[in-house]
Design a protein around this motif. Structure first.
Motif, PDB file in Angstrom:
ATOM      1  N   THR A 149      -8.199  -4.042   8.409  1.00  0.00           N
ATOM      2  CA  THR A 149      -8.238  -2.894   7.682  1.00  0.00           C
ATOM      3  C   THR A 149      -7.102  -2.048   8.153  1.00  0.00           C
ATOM      4  O   THR A 149      -6.564  -1.148   7.317  1.00  0.00           O
ATOM      5  N   CYS A 189       0.716  -1.196  -0.140  1.00  0.00           N
ATOM      6  CA  CYS A 189      -0.008  -0.212   0.085  1.00  0.00           C
ATOM      7  C   CYS A 189       0.998   1.167   0.025  1.00  0.00           C
ATOM      8  O   CYS A 189       0.252   2.393  -0.342  1.00  0.00           O
ATOM      9  N   ASN A 242      -5.540  -0.837   4.166  1.00  0.00           N
ATOM     10  CA  ASN A 242      -5.996   0.619   3.652  1.00  0.00           C
ATOM     11  C   ASN A 242      -5.320   1.042   2.271  1.00  0.00           C
ATOM     12  O   ASN A 242      -4.238   1.320   2.305  1.00  0.00           O
TER      13      ASN A 242
END
Ligand code: SN0
Length: 315
Positions: A211, A193, A215
């Motif tokens: 999460t 990410c 993200n």
């Protein structure tokens, strides 16, 4: 760098990857840094790659290395504060970690999750006790929720082998017969990410990761859709986050095969290893030209060396 436990301990991941690739070209250029310095590698769980690659990295930097398989060779360790130690545990982690810190300049710790109590695991109770009591810099050799040296090696591998500036990277869940930690996928997700890649996670319903780690990722339950045009496929099993540490029934068809690779962009297939053949990943893929799992494992040395070099520089 005083602590390497997650991507959040790194100020510039691209610079760290570049350092690792530089060290791969010139492994012995910094032997002065490790002269008369010692690293202690403490394992509460089994290891092959992490143990050998981190030792090799330390030796390349001129360090001395001590390895303790504390689960087998140490005194049975008590982890709970306030415990009345009249049972099987012999030594408290407070003394054990503090004493190790007297003997070495850097400590590496492997502490898997119990997969019973999510709060305990996700608070990193064991790993954080080592950090708090040993008084020297600590590098994670895989903790309850993360495996940052693996993720760094994975990003090094993708950076080294990519053929376009922003490759499509897919993390796909794979079947297993044992409940495994979420550490590798959590960690891979949080590094991807932050990396310059187009990142998708595919898993059956019920295997949603926390999460906190995903993200920014595209998440799907449709494996075929995820695999379309993929440049890199990262295969890994993990147990459910909710209900915590459980295996959910019947997802055997998630094992990657050559047929499934047809819709990818001749994807390179990655796995952190150890891999259970024909359960998590088929023989045809592991023996075939798309697999880069051994190359990936080789890069563990340069990832570990880049991190240890940063730690030595800040001693
Ligand atoms: C560990 C995990 O976190 O998934 C270590 C991976 C680097 N893997 C296992 O525990 C595999 C155990 C098994 O029986 O296949």
């Amino acid at each position: 760098m005083k602590l390497f436990s997650s991507v959040h301990d790194v100020t510039d991941i691209n610079a760290l990857v570049a350092d690792a690739l530089q060290l791969k070209q010139n492994p012995y250029a910094h032997q002065h840094l490790g002269k008369n310095r010692t690293i202690g590698l403490v394992f509460l769980n089994p290891s092959l790659r992490t143990r050998m690659s981190t030792q090799k990295a330390a030796l390349n930097l001129g360090m001395n290395v001590m390895v303790l398989n504390i689960d087998k060779e140490g005194w049975a360790l008590e982890l709970k504060d306030g415990a009345v130690m009249n049972g099987t545990t012999v030594e408290h982690i407070r003394e054990a970690a503090a004493v190790m810190g007297q003997y070495v300049d850097i400590i590496g710790v492997r502490s898997f999750p119990g997969l019973k109590n999510r709060e305990e695991d996700y608070n990193e109770e064991i790993f954080n006790k080592f950090v708090n009591y040993c008084a020297v810099p600590v590098v994670s050799l895989e903790s309850a929720t993360r495996h940052p040296l693996q993720s760094l090696a994975d990003l090094v591998t993708i950076t080294e082998l990519k053929t376009k500036p922003r490759p499509k990277v897919v993390l796909t869940w794979a079947p297993h017969i044992k409940p495994l930690p979420q550490a590798v996928p959590n960690s891979f997700a949080e590094w991807m990410c932050k990396a310059d890649v187009d990142f998708t996670i595919a898993h059956p319903k019920g295997y949603e990761l926390s999460t906190d780690f995903t993200n920014g990722a595209t998440i799907t339950h449709n494996q075929d859709e995820a695999l379309k045009d993929a440049d890199f496929i990262y295969v890994k099993n993990w147990s459910a986050y909710e209900p915590y540490g459980k295996i959910l029934p019947s997802n055997e068809d998630w094992m990657l095969t050559n047929e499934k690779l047809q819709i990818t962009n001749a994807a390179k297939v990655m796995h952190c290893l150890p891999v259970r053949r024909n359960l998590e990943l088929s023989d045809e893929i592991l023996n075939g030209r798309n697999s880069i799992v051994v190359h990936e494992a080789g890069n563990r040395v340069w990832a570990a060396q880049a991190v240890l070099k940063k730690m030595l520089e800040s001693l």
